[in-house]
Design a protein around this motif. Structure first.
Motif, PDB file in Angstrom:
ATOM      1  N   LEU A   3       0.850  -1.192   0.000  1.00 40.02           N
ATOM      2  CA  LEU A   3       0.000   0.000   0.000  1.00 40.02           C
ATOM      3  C   LEU A   3       0.886   1.242   0.000  1.00 40.02           C
ATOM      4  N   ASN A   4       0.792   2.020  -1.058  1.00 40.60           N
ATOM      5  CA  ASN A   4       1.584   3.246  -1.131  1.00 40.60           C
ATOM      6  C   ASN A   4       1.058   4.304  -0.167  1.00 40.60           C
ATOM      7  N   GLN A   5      -0.252   4.337   0.005  1.00 39.29           N
ATOM      8  CA  GLN A   5      -0.898   5.318   0.879  1.00 39.29           C
ATOM      9  C   GLN A   5      -2.101   4.692   1.560  1.00 39.29           C
ATOM     10  N   ALA A   6      -2.428   5.231   2.733  1.00 42.16           N
ATOM     11  CA  ALA A   6      -3.629   4.782   3.434  1.00 42.16           C
ATOM     12  C   ALA A   6      -4.131   5.906   4.327  1.00 42.16           C
ATOM     13  N   ILE A   7      -5.401   5.846   4.635  1.00 39.32           N
ATOM     14  CA  ILE A   7      -5.970   6.694   5.679  1.00 39.32           C
ATOM     15  C   ILE A   7      -5.677   6.014   7.007  1.00 39.32           C
ATOM     16  N   LEU A   8      -5.112   6.737   7.956  1.00 36.75           N
ATOM     17  CA  LEU A   8      -4.832   6.171   9.272  1.00 36.75           C
ATOM     18  C   LEU A   8      -5.872   6.668  10.270  1.00 36.75           C
ATOM     19  N   ILE A   9      -6.420   5.735  11.040  1.00 38.14           N
ATOM     20  CA  ILE A   9      -7.354   6.068  12.117  1.00 38.14           C
ATOM     21  C   ILE A   9      -6.791   5.480  13.400  1.00 38.14           C
ATOM     22  N   GLY A  10      -6.472   6.332  14.362  1.00 35.70           N
ATOM     23  CA  GLY A  10      -5.872   5.854  15.597  1.00 35.70           C
ATOM     24  C   GLY A  10      -6.595   6.367  16.825  1.00 35.70           C
ATOM     25  N   HIS A  11      -6.737   5.483  17.814  1.00 39.31           N
ATOM     26  CA  HIS A  11      -7.400   5.841  19.072  1.00 39.31           C
ATOM     27  C   HIS A  11      -6.393   5.824  20.214  1.00 39.31           C
ATOM     28  N   SER A  12      -6.373   6.890  21.018  1.00 35.75           N
ATOM     29  CA  SER A  12      -5.527   6.976  22.197  1.00 35.75           C
ATOM     30  C   SER A  12      -4.060   6.739  21.816  1.00 35.75           C
ATOM     31  N   MET A  13      -3.398   5.693  22.332  1.00 35.36           N
ATOM     32  CA  MET A  13      -2.018   5.467  21.927  1.00 35.36           C
ATOM     33  C   MET A  13      -1.931   5.143  20.437  1.00 35.36           C
ATOM     34  N   GLY A  14      -3.001   4.585  19.875  1.00 36.68           N
ATOM     35  CA  GLY A  14      -3.044   4.371  18.434  1.00 36.68           C
ATOM     36  C   GLY A  14      -3.001   5.683  17.674  1.00 36.68           C
ATOM     37  N   GLY A  15      -3.585   6.743  18.251  1.00 38.63           N
ATOM     38  CA  GLY A  15      -3.503   8.067  17.662  1.00 38.63           C
ATOM     39  C   GLY A  15      -2.097   8.646  17.772  1.00 38.63           C
ATOM     40  N   GLN A  16      -1.426   8.322  18.873  1.00 33.25           N
ATOM     41  CA  GLN A  16      -0.030   8.725  19.037  1.00 33.25           C
ATOM     42  C   GLN A  16       0.836   8.074  17.959  1.00 33.25           C
ATOM     43  N   ILE A  17       0.619   6.782  17.732  1.00 29.32           N
ATOM     44  CA  ILE A  17       1.356   6.055  16.695  1.00 29.32           C
ATOM     45  C   ILE A  17       1.075   6.666  15.327  1.00 29.32           C
ATOM     46  N   ALA A  18      -0.199   6.921  15.047  1.00 28.51           N
ATOM     47  CA  ALA A  18      -0.590   7.478  13.749  1.00 28.51           C
ATOM     48  C   ALA A  18       0.022   8.853  13.522  1.00 28.51           C
ATOM     49  N   THR A  19       0.061   9.675  14.575  1.00 29.43           N
ATOM     50  CA  THR A  19       0.654  11.004  14.463  1.00 29.43           C
ATOM     51  C   THR A  19       2.139  10.915  14.151  1.00 29.43           C
ATOM     52  N   ASP A  20       2.853  10.085  14.895  1.00 25.86           N
ATOM     53  CA  ASP A  20       4.283   9.911  14.653  1.00 25.86           C
ATOM     54  C   ASP A  20       4.546   9.366  13.256  1.00 25.86           C
ATOM     55  N   PHE A  21       3.704   8.431  12.837  1.00 18.19           N
ATOM     56  CA  PHE A  21       3.869   7.867  11.495  1.00 18.19           C
ATOM     57  C   PHE A  21       3.675   8.952  10.440  1.00 18.19           C
ATOM     58  N   ALA A  22       2.629   9.766  10.597  1.00 20.93           N
ATOM     59  CA  ALA A  22       2.330  10.807   9.608  1.00 20.93           C
ATOM     60  C   ALA A  22       3.425  11.863   9.557  1.00 20.93           C
ATOM     61  N   LEU A  23       4.083  12.118  10.686  1.00 23.12           N
ATOM     62  CA  LEU A  23       5.181  13.081  10.709  1.00 23.12           C
ATOM     63  C   LEU A  23       6.431  12.523  10.028  1.00 23.12           C
ATOM     64  N   ASN A  24       6.656  11.231  10.165  1.00 19.27           N
ATOM     65  CA  ASN A  24       7.886  10.635   9.657  1.00 19.27           C
ATOM     66  C   ASN A  24       7.748  10.024   8.273  1.00 19.27           C
ATOM     67  N   TYR A  25       6.518   9.682   7.884  1.00 21.66           N
ATOM     68  CA  TYR A  25       6.271   9.118   6.556  1.00 21.66           C
ATOM     69  C   TYR A  25       5.056   9.809   5.922  1.00 21.66           C
ATOM     70  N   PRO A  26       5.135  11.128   5.746  1.00 23.26           N
ATOM     71  CA  PRO A  26       3.963  11.889   5.276  1.00 23.26           C
ATOM     72  C   PRO A  26       3.447  11.442   3.914  1.00 23.26           C
ATOM     73  N   GLU A  27       4.331  10.919   3.083  1.00 16.43           N
ATOM     74  CA  GLU A  27       3.908  10.495   1.749  1.00 16.43           C
ATOM     75  C   GLU A  27       3.062   9.231   1.773  1.00 16.43           C
ATOM     76  N   ARG A  28       3.019   8.545   2.915  1.00 14.98           N
ATOM     77  CA  ARG A  28       2.261   7.297   3.022  1.00 14.98           C
ATOM     78  C   ARG A  28       0.868   7.506   3.617  1.00 14.98           C
ATOM     79  N   VAL A  29       0.543   8.733   4.018  1.00 14.92           N
ATOM     80  CA  VAL A  29      -0.723   9.009   4.697  1.00 14.92           C
ATOM     81  C   VAL A  29      -1.584   9.931   3.835  1.00 14.92           C
ATOM     82  N   SER A  30      -2.741   9.443   3.401  1.00 19.56           N
ATOM     83  CA  SER A  30      -3.638  10.275   2.595  1.00 19.56           C
ATOM     84  C   SER A  30      -4.480  11.195   3.475  1.00 19.56           C
TER      85      SER A  30
END
Length: 252
Positions: free
Chosen positions: A73-100
């Protein structure tokens, strides 16, 4: 692949990242709705649910990257809850091209300093170990769960917490979580993904303080859910579905 995952539906890929203390069952009520129009990927984080325990260190951000790569998957929508949101935020900051697009549900935040009361609450639970019944009683005696424990999903949250407590006893004594540097709390102004931030009006004050930090995000919309505590995916899944689909389809 080192984590257990399931795929439901077809369409643009949506990756669900559960909170700490839970597993992919957190999304059991939302998945049937989202999978009507999207390819929904849910997974158990390292050490949770059906995934193997971490050997020593856990890098949850890299786990998401590995999952996307494995599924090609080149890109995906990330949905994160609580610590899952923390993971999603860090991922989006470090791999912005992978998050739609990015959906954060009452997220925690790397580098955020929580209140003394918040820290004491979690320490008190750990001090009750290995008495899991006592740990559960202490954990559930919090505004975090004030709505869900009076809902039809009470048994599920108890089951997930019990499973979590049973598993952490088997983790390595020197277990630790690795997070990207610099910490996300210092970088929120760099977040490029269009972001939806949702929080229950009955959530903890600390989580509203986290929400204030996200005011730095350039393209973000905030929504408060009436009569919801921290466990919105279990009690207000229909509201989530409506808000998420509106957000995804807006401008797409």
């Amino acid at each position: 692949m080192d984590v257990y995952f399931e795929i439901t539906g077809n369409g643009h890929p949506v990756v669900l990242i559960h909170s700490g203390g839970s597993d992919m069952r957190l999304w059991k009520l939302l998945i049937p709705l989202l999978s009507k129009n999207y390819k929904v990927i849910s997974f158990d984080g390292s050490g949770a649910g059906k995934s193997p325990a971490p050997i020593k260190h856990a890098n949850y951000v890299e786990d998401v990257l590995s999952l996307l790569d494995y599924l090609e998957l080149n890109q995906a929508i990330l949905i994160g809850h609580s610590m899952g949101g923390q993971i999603a935020t860090d991922f989006a900051l470090n791999y912005p091209e992978r998050v739609s697009k990015l959906v954060l549900i009452a997220p925690s935040l790397t580098g955020f300093i929580y209140s003394k009361e918040f820290v004491q609450y979690h320490n008190k639970i750990l001090e009750a170990a290995p008495n899991i019944d006592m740990m559960l009683e202490l954990a559930l005696h919090s505004p975090t769960y004030q709505v869900v424990i009076n809902s039809p999903q009470k048994d599920l949250i108890v089951q997930m917490l019990r499973h979590h407590f049973e598993r952490i006893f088997k983790w390595p004594a020197d277990f630790c979580m690795n997070w990207p540097q610099p910490q996300a709390v210092e970088r929120l102004g760099e977040l490029k993904a269009e972001t939806l931030f949702m929080i229950g009006k009955k959530d903890l004050e600390d989580n509203f303080r986290v929400a204030d930090k996200f005011l730095k995000v350039p393209n973000i919309r905030f929504i408060e859910i009436e009569d919801a505590d921290h466990m919105i995916p279990l009690t207000h899944f229909e509201d989530l579905y409506q808000e998420i689909t509106t957000f995804i389809e807006d401008g797409s």
